[in-house]
Design an enzyme around this catalytic site. Structure first.
Site, short mmCIF file in Angstrom:
data_model
loop_
_atom_site.label_atom_id
_atom_site.label_comp_id
_atom_site.label_asym_id
_atom_site.label_seq_id
_atom_site.Cartn_x
_atom_site.Cartn_y
_atom_site.Cartn_z
N HIS A 1 0.81 -1.24 0.21
CA HIS A 1 0.03 0.24 -0.07
C HIS A 1 0.71 1.16 0.03
CE1 HIS A 1 -3.13 2.74 1.07
NE2 HIS A 1 -4.02 1.91 0.77
N ASP B 1 -7.86 -5.10 -0.34
CA ASP B 1 -8.45 -6.06 -1.48
C ASP B 1 -8.40 -7.67 -1.41
OD1 ASP B 1 -9.68 -3.86 -2.65
OD2 ASP B 1 -8.09 -3.06 -3.31
N1 CMC Z 1 4.24 -7.49 -4.93
C1 CMC Z 1 5.55 -7.56 -5.16
N2 CMC Z 1 6.44 -6.53 -4.96
C2 CMC Z 1 5.82 -5.25 -4.58
C3 CMC Z 1 4.42 -5.25 -4.40
C4 CMC Z 1 3.57 -6.44 -4.59
N3 CMC Z 1 2.36 -6.36 -4.78
N4 CMC Z 1 4.20 -3.84 -4.00
C5 CMC Z 1 5.25 -3.36 -4.16
N5 CMC Z 1 6.26 -4.09 -4.35
C6 CMC Z 1 7.77 -3.69 -4.52
C7 CMC Z 1 8.06 -3.03 -5.48
O1 CMC Z 1 8.53 -3.89 -6.68
C8 CMC Z 1 9.12 -1.91 -5.07
O2 CMC Z 1 10.35 -2.82 -4.84
P1 CMC Z 1 11.77 -2.29 -5.23
O3 CMC Z 1 11.85 -1.23 -4.04
O4 CMC Z 1 12.84 -3.36 -5.00
O5 CMC Z 1 11.83 -1.53 -6.53
C9 CMC Z 1 8.60 -1.51 -3.51
O6 CMC Z 1 7.89 -2.99 -3.23
C10 CMC Z 1 7.95 -0.46 -3.34
O7 CMC Z 1 6.66 -0.52 -4.50
P2 CMC Z 1 6.34 0.75 -5.35
O8 CMC Z 1 5.44 0.09 -6.34
O9 CMC Z 1 7.20 1.75 -5.16
O10 CMC Z 1 5.17 1.16 -3.81
P3 CMC Z 1 4.01 2.39 -4.39
O11 CMC Z 1 3.73 2.93 -2.96
O12 CMC Z 1 4.42 3.14 -5.53
O13 CMC Z 1 2.81 1.28 -4.55
C11 CMC Z 1 0.94 -0.05 -4.53
C12 CMC Z 1 1.97 0.83 -3.99
C13 CMC Z 1 -0.32 -0.71 -3.60
C14 CMC Z 1 0.59 0.30 -6.06
C15 CMC Z 1 1.94 -1.58 -4.80
O14 CMC Z 1 2.14 -2.04 -3.49
C16 CMC Z 1 1.21 -2.40 -5.51
O15 CMC Z 1 1.07 -2.60 -6.79
N6 CMC Z 1 0.35 -3.48 -5.01
C17 CMC Z 1 -0.31 -4.30 -5.71
C18 CMC Z 1 -1.71 -3.88 -6.14
C19 CMC Z 1 -2.81 -3.65 -5.05
O16 CMC Z 1 -2.79 -4.63 -4.14
N7 CMC Z 1 -3.40 -2.37 -4.99
C20 CMC Z 1 -4.43 -2.26 -3.98
C21 CMC Z 1 -4.23 -1.18 -2.97
S1 CMC Z 1 -5.25 -1.05 -1.59
C22 CMC Z 1 -6.70 -0.47 -2.34
C23 CMC Z 1 -6.42 0.96 -2.70
O17 CMC Z 1 -6.77 1.55 -1.63
O18 CMC Z 1 -6.34 1.32 -3.70
#
Ligand code: CMC
Length: 448
Positions: free
Chosen positions: A326, A383
């Site tokens: 998240h 989710d």
């Molecule tokens: N699986 C594997 N690796 C992950 C995941 C995941 N679900 N989420 C983040 N990471 C890794 C990412 O690759 C990165 O690694 P590194 O530092 O080595 O490059 C690190 O964790 C940080 O991730 P980020 O993408 O920079 O984090 P963010 O804050 O931009 O993204 C997120 C947050 C929710 C988009 C992401 O965690 C994600 O894609 N999760 C899966 C989709 C999901 O479940 N979304 C629903 C969110 S809750 C409902 C809502 O309120 O929208």
């Protein structure tokens, strides 16, 4: 522009002015600048850079707005480090346990919990507006069979502005705007259920206004002219809880979209339609559909959870564990905690054994111990479990994100209202240009 919008009953907490002593010092090109610090009611702090470009010539660069406060807001507070979520100061745990969704909607939109009289007024107004204009039914004939209900819902909500042209001006007296808000709350479940019925080739069911908000939705989703659907209180309770848990989440992607679209003085229907479109993506609300699809995929592949965890960690593989991670919760998602319990309750009470849930539990166990996930503070989010409940109560997978939209609607309305009340300027970020320098046009014949 003069704004005539007047909000009654609004008693939200006002923001404290920053203590005069709190400023941030910035040194640029050898010159020192002092920037005000804004302190929120829970002591969160921001450097106010609204005048930064005027005084320094610089802008800030913050892709994904990871460190940018886009507004001051008194609707929802969340602390991602400690896993706290409050609506108007009330903790989500209490709200989810004791309130009804319409009470929560009232709280978010009007700022305070309703008295009995206020709740009756709100509920009966919503009951009176559940019917959708018959002409709108003709739109359904144009969508292809199997059209994704999120695309349909977003278009239908945008189309509502054409049926209520008086809603086009957002700067009207509150009574008029309030009617638009009530129409949205009333008609969105009808439109959502209709989108589902049309997608499976079933006749549309009209709303039954003697039912509660959630019962009515379940009736429109599952009843048929040949079949009376009896609402199971367990299912009704679970739905009520799910809608409450999704009702607001401060400045996320869809909510910021609603505020951004509204900031151009666009009407509430189109702002909400844009919010639905933003919610659809799998990184946001679309994750609930993506979670179930992922679990099904793992199951079909033989259920080797470790293999899929390895894929999620592999930087050369685009696969991510959907329902994990998240943007703000870096400890746990308080909504996920509540939903996990609700999920167990629903499955036990309905006597459902879902093999997909077994995979979800294994996945959670493996990922929570894995260094990659621990280091990056990736925990199951709301989710991860919501899809399992929706599935247990018979909601088809493609409708999951629509369910999220139904829950988030009062939050979007409240945020749009606040943006208008605060007289926020049009949203218009800056950029750092990285393209070609000035060059002369080359005629086609000379381009080789
Ligand atoms: N699986 C594997 N690796 C992950 C995941 C995941 N679900 N989420 C983040 N990471 C890794 C990412 O690759 C990165 O690694 P590194 O530092 O080595 O490059 C690190 O964790 C940080 O991730 P980020 O993408 O920079 O984090 P963010 O804050 O931009 O993204 C997120 C947050 C929710 C988009 C992401 O965690 C994600 O894609 N999760 C899966 C989709 C999901 O479940 N979304 C629903 C969110 S809750 C409902 C809502 O309120 O929208």
């Amino acid at each position: 522009m003069t704004r005539t919008y007047i909000a009654p009953n609004f008693q939200g907490t006002l923001f404290r002015n920053p203590p005069m002593s709190e400023t941030a010092k910035l040194i640029l090109d050898g010159k020192e600048y002092e920037l005000p610090v804004v302190v929120g009611s829970e002591n969160e702090k921001a450097i106010d850079i609204t005048k930064l470009r005027d005084i320094t010539g610089y802008v800030t660069l913050d892709s994904g707005y990871k460190n940018t406060g886009a507004t001051k807001s008194n609707i929802t507070f969340l602390d991602g480090e400690t896993g706290i979520l409050w609506y108007r100061g009330y903790p989500i745990e209490q709200i989810a346990e004791y309130a009804t969704f319409l009470e929560v909607a009232y709280l978010l939109i009007y700022g305070e919990l309703p008295t009995e009289k206020e709740l009756n007024y709100f509920t009966s107004s919503i009951r009176n507006h559940t019917l959708v204009h018959e002409d709108m039914k003709r739109f359904y004939e144009a969508y292809p069979t199997g059209a994704h209900p999120m695309g349909v819902l977003s278009s239908m909500i945008a189309s509502m502005s054409t049926f209520y042209p008086e809603s086009l001006n957002p700067n009207r007296p509150f009574k008029d705007i309030e009617l638009t808000m009530h129409r949205l709350m009333a008609k969105m479940p009808t439109l959502a259920a209709q989108a589902h019925k049309v997608s499976i080739g079933h006749p549309i069911m009209y709303p039954k206004n003697s039912y509660s908000y959630t019962e009515n939705f379940l009736h429109m989703m599952f009843a048929l002219p040949t079949f009376d659907y009896e609402v199971d209180p367990v299912v009704d309770d679970a739905l009520n809880k799910l809608l409450i848990l999704h009702a607001d989440h401060e400045q996320n992607c869809s909510t910021s979209t609603v505020r951004m679209v509204g900031s151009s003085q666009s009407n509430l229907y189109s702002s909400i339609s844009a919010g639905i479109a933003a919610l659809w993506g799998p990184l946001h609300g679309g994750a609930n559909q993506a979670v179930i699809e992922m679990l099904e995929r793992i199951k079909a592949d033989g259920g080797d959870v470790a293999k899929w965890v390895a894929k999620a960690k592999d930087k050369n593989d685009s696969f991510r564990l959907m329902g994990f991670g998240h943007r703000v919760y870096k400890n746990f998602d308080p909504r996920a905690k509540i939903i996990k319990k609700a999920c167990d309750d629903v499955l036990n009470k309905l006597g459902i054994h879902d093999p997909v849930l077994d995979i979800a539990k294994q996945l959670e166990e493996v990922a929570l111990k894995d260094e990659y996930f621990v280091e990056r503070k990736l925990y199951p989010n709301v989710d991860f479990y919501s899809g399992i409940i929706y599935r247990a109560i018979g909601i088809p997978t493609e409708m999951f994100t629509v369910m999220f939209a139904l829950g988030r609607l009062p939050g979007w309305i409240a945020q749009w209202k606040e943006m208008i009340e605060q007289g926020e300027p049009i949203g218009r970020p800056r950029q750092i240009y990285t393209g070609a320098n000035l060059r002369d046009y080359v005629p086609l014949a000379k381009r080789g």
